[in-house]
Design a protein around this motif. Structure first.
Motif, PDB file in Angstrom:
ATOM      1  N   TRP A   1      36.094 -23.206  42.951  1.00 25.54           N
ATOM      2  CA  TRP A   1      35.665 -22.663  41.662  1.00 25.54           C
ATOM      3  C   TRP A   1      34.140 -22.591  41.619  1.00 25.54           C
ATOM      4  N   ASN A   2      33.476 -23.582  42.209  1.00 25.90           N
ATOM      5  CA  ASN A   2      32.011 -23.601  42.217  1.00 25.90           C
ATOM      6  C   ASN A   2      31.428 -22.340  42.840  1.00 25.90           C
ATOM      7  N   SER A   3      32.033 -21.883  43.936  1.00 30.44           N
ATOM      8  CA  SER A   3      31.478 -20.734  44.653  1.00 30.44           C
ATOM      9  C   SER A   3      31.672 -19.425  43.896  1.00 30.44           C
ATOM     10  N   ILE A   4      32.620 -19.412  42.960  1.00 29.11           N
ATOM     11  CA  ILE A   4      32.939 -18.180  42.230  1.00 29.11           C
ATOM     12  C   ILE A   4      32.279 -18.139  40.855  1.00 29.11           C
ATOM     13  N   LEU A   5      32.452 -19.209  40.085  1.00 32.45           N
ATOM     14  CA  LEU A   5      31.970 -19.201  38.700  1.00 32.45           C
ATOM     15  C   LEU A   5      31.073 -20.385  38.356  1.00 32.45           C
ATOM     16  N   GLY A   6      30.710 -21.178  39.348  1.00 38.93           N
ATOM     17  CA  GLY A   6      29.826 -22.307  39.084  1.00 38.93           C
ATOM     18  C   GLY A   6      28.439 -21.843  38.668  1.00 38.93           C
ATOM     19  N   PRO A   7      27.593 -22.756  38.200  1.00 37.97           N
ATOM     20  CA  PRO A   7      26.244 -22.379  37.739  1.00 37.97           C
ATOM     21  C   PRO A   7      25.390 -21.750  38.836  1.00 37.97           C
ATOM     22  N   ASP A   8      25.710 -22.052  40.084  1.00 39.40           N
ATOM     23  CA  ASP A   8      24.964 -21.478  41.207  1.00 39.40           C
ATOM     24  C   ASP A   8      25.940 -20.759  42.142  1.00 39.40           C
ATOM     25  N   SER A   9      26.825 -19.935  41.559  1.00 40.54           N
ATOM     26  CA  SER A   9      27.860 -19.256  42.352  1.00 40.54           C
ATOM     27  C   SER A   9      27.215 -18.367  43.408  1.00 40.54           C
ATOM     28  N   TRP A  10      27.905 -18.214  44.546  1.00 36.23           N
ATOM     29  CA  TRP A  10      27.261 -17.524  45.663  1.00 36.23           C
ATOM     30  C   TRP A  10      28.172 -16.591  46.456  1.00 36.23           C
ATOM     31  N   THR A  11      29.421 -16.463  46.101  1.00 37.53           N
ATOM     32  CA  THR A  11      30.308 -15.622  46.893  1.00 37.53           C
ATOM     33  C   THR A  11      30.587 -14.285  46.208  1.00 37.53           C
ATOM     34  N   ILE A  12      30.758 -13.234  46.998  1.00 38.23           N
ATOM     35  CA  ILE A  12      31.011 -11.905  46.429  1.00 38.23           C
ATOM     36  C   ILE A  12      32.406 -11.800  45.823  1.00 38.23           C
ATOM     37  N   TYR A  13      33.267 -12.790  46.075  1.00 37.07           N
ATOM     38  CA  TYR A  13      34.580 -12.783  45.426  1.00 37.07           C
ATOM     39  C   TYR A  13      34.431 -12.831  43.908  1.00 37.07           C
ATOM     40  N   ALA A  14      33.300 -13.328  43.442  1.00 38.30           N
ATOM     41  CA  ALA A  14      33.057 -13.427  42.005  1.00 38.30           C
ATOM     42  C   ALA A  14      33.067 -12.065  41.321  1.00 38.30           C
ATOM     43  N   TYR A  15      32.860 -10.994  42.088  1.00 43.75           N
ATOM     44  CA  TYR A  15      32.825  -9.657  41.499  1.00 43.75           C
ATOM     45  C   TYR A  15      34.203  -9.008  41.442  1.00 43.75           C
ATOM     46  N   ARG A  16      35.188  -9.597  42.078  1.00 40.81           N
ATOM     47  CA  ARG A  16      36.535  -9.035  42.056  1.00 40.81           C
ATOM     48  C   ARG A  16      37.222  -9.366  40.739  1.00 40.81           C
ATOM     49  N   SER A  17      37.937  -8.400  40.186  1.00 39.59           N
ATOM     50  CA  SER A  17      38.570  -8.602  38.880  1.00 39.59           C
ATOM     51  C   SER A  17      39.624  -9.704  38.911  1.00 39.59           C
ATOM     52  N   ASN A  18      40.252  -9.944  40.069  1.00 40.84           N
ATOM     53  CA  ASN A  18      41.288 -10.977  40.120  1.00 40.84           C
ATOM     54  C   ASN A  18      40.723 -12.388  40.285  1.00 40.84           C
ATOM     55  N   PHE A  19      39.402 -12.504  40.301  1.00 42.54           N
ATOM     56  CA  PHE A  19      38.764 -13.819  40.276  1.00 42.54           C
ATOM     57  C   PHE A  19      37.933 -14.014  39.008  1.00 42.54           C
ATOM     58  N   GLN A  20      38.104 -13.128  38.030  1.00 41.37           N
ATOM     59  CA  GLN A  20      37.392 -13.262  36.768  1.00 41.37           C
ATOM     60  C   GLN A  20      38.160 -14.196  35.828  1.00 41.37           C
ATOM     61  N   ASN A  21      37.417 -15.003  35.077  1.00 42.69           N
ATOM     62  CA  ASN A  21      38.006 -15.895  34.065  1.00 42.69           C
ATOM     63  C   ASN A  21      39.102 -16.797  34.638  1.00 42.69           C
ATOM     64  N   ILE A  22      38.873 -17.293  35.831  1.00 36.43           N
ATOM     65  CA  ILE A  22      39.840 -18.203  36.441  1.00 36.43           C
ATOM     66  C   ILE A  22      39.656 -19.608  35.862  1.00 36.43           C
ATOM     67  N   PRO A  23      40.713 -20.396  35.786  1.00 30.10           N
ATOM     68  CA  PRO A  23      40.591 -21.742  35.204  1.00 30.10           C
ATOM     69  C   PRO A  23      39.754 -22.662  36.083  1.00 30.10           C
ATOM     70  N   ASN A  24      39.062 -23.592  35.446  1.00 29.23           N
ATOM     71  CA  ASN A  24      38.239 -24.548  36.195  1.00 29.23           C
ATOM     72  C   ASN A  24      38.938 -25.892  36.370  1.00 29.23           C
ATOM     73  N   LYS A  25      40.228 -25.929  36.048  1.00 29.10           N
ATOM     74  CA  LYS A  25      41.034 -27.123  36.287  1.00 29.10           C
ATOM     75  C   LYS A  25      42.483 -26.698  36.521  1.00 29.10           C
ATOM     76  N   VAL A  26      43.255 -27.584  37.077  1.00 26.38           N
ATOM     77  CA  VAL A  26      44.656 -27.273  37.360  1.00 26.38           C
ATOM     78  C   VAL A  26      45.414 -27.115  36.046  1.00 26.38           C
ATOM     79  N   PRO A  27      46.103 -25.988  35.839  1.00 26.27           N
ATOM     80  CA  PRO A  27      46.873 -25.804  34.601  1.00 26.27           C
ATOM     81  C   PRO A  27      47.959 -26.873  34.463  1.00 26.27           C
ATOM     82  N   LYS A  28      48.236 -27.244  33.238  1.00 23.88           N
ATOM     83  CA  LYS A  28      49.286 -28.224  32.989  1.00 23.88           C
ATOM     84  C   LYS A  28      50.653 -27.607  33.276  1.00 23.88           C
TER      85      LYS A  28
END
Length: 249
Positions: free
Chosen positions: A200-227
């Motif tokens: 999650w850090n590499s996609i949406l963390g404060p210092d994200s760095w991977t180009i996967y962050a620009y893909r729509s299927n990695f937008q608004n992903i949860p930052n914890k395991v869903p219950k």
């Protein structure tokens, strides 16, 4: 001398029969249950061998690993209510066998290089760091003991990266402080949905760095395991290492 000859003849027959005896097949046991109609069978000794997925409701059987592959069960917490997207990891937790069609066909998924929890660090957690693996809502979530989360994409492909798509344009800042435009072309930027695991850090963390962050299927992903509620499956793989072994007197 006649009794000795008869004895030798008898011993020879016994040895010959033993040589031509049919070898005993390795034992098979259920090592994981997703629910009342889906489960995994392992064939082999010492909890190592071939792995088979079975869904009695959909009449699906698929050999994920052959006995010669030497699959070893995953021993950490494993919770898997998801049905369409199935992800199986092994003892080390370093890769995945996946299905995106309820178990009818299978492929591989892996951790994306550079997608680790720490920039320029390892791309995936080692076995000793893993706390649990949960597959829910057609996504996989690998959690470490430090609370670092690795996950697969949402269950759809970004149409911009499909054949004939527009690609994804984004802007970066160079080391000299200048901005420049980049383009992820169709067919680039990683595999189809569910095939890449990143932190999650590499996609949406404060210092994200991977180009996967620009893909729509990695937008608004949860930052914890869903219950997971009302789960009826097992929370660990189970295996009897002594099954099929001859007991010593």
């Amino acid at each position: 001398m006649k009794p000795i000859k008869n004895t030798l003849l008898f011993v020879g027959i016994v040895l010959l029969t033993a040589c031509h005896a049919k070898p005993k097949p390795p034992p098979t046991q259920v090592v994981y249950r997703f629910d009342d109609h889906r489960y995994l069978e392992l064939t082999g000794y010492h909890c190592e061998g071939g792995l088979r997925y079975i869904d009695t409701e959909r009449n699906i059987q698929h050999q994920i690993y052959d006995v010669s592959d030497g699959y070893r069960i995953f021993t950490k917490t494993f919770i898997h209510p998801s049905e369409r997207y199935i992800a199986i990891t092994s003892y080390e937790g370093g890769g995945f066998a996946i299905s995106k069609d309820y178990g009818k066909s299978w492929d591989g998924a892996s951790y994306s290089p550079g997608g680790g929890a720490i920039k320029y660090g390892a791309s995936y957690p080692i076995r000793e760091e893993i706390e649990s693996f949960t597959v829910v809502n057609d996504q996989g979530f690998m959690l470490t003991k430090k609370g670092e989360l690795y996950l697969s994409s949402k269950p759809f492909d970004d149409p911009r990266l499909e054949p004939g798509g527009s690609g994804i344009e984004y802007t970066i800042t160079t080391g000299k402080g200048k901005t420049q435009k980049e383009l992820i072309r169709p067919g680039e930027g990683g595999g189809a949905w569910g095939e890449n695991y990143l932190s999650w850090n590499s996609i949406l963390g404060p210092d994200s760095w991977t180009i996967y962050a620009y893909r729509s299927n990695f937008q608004n992903i949860p930052n914890k395991v869903p219950k997971v509620k009302n789960y009826k499956g097992w929370d660990h793989m189970r295996c009897n290492p002594d099954l099929g072994l001859e007991k010593q007197q």
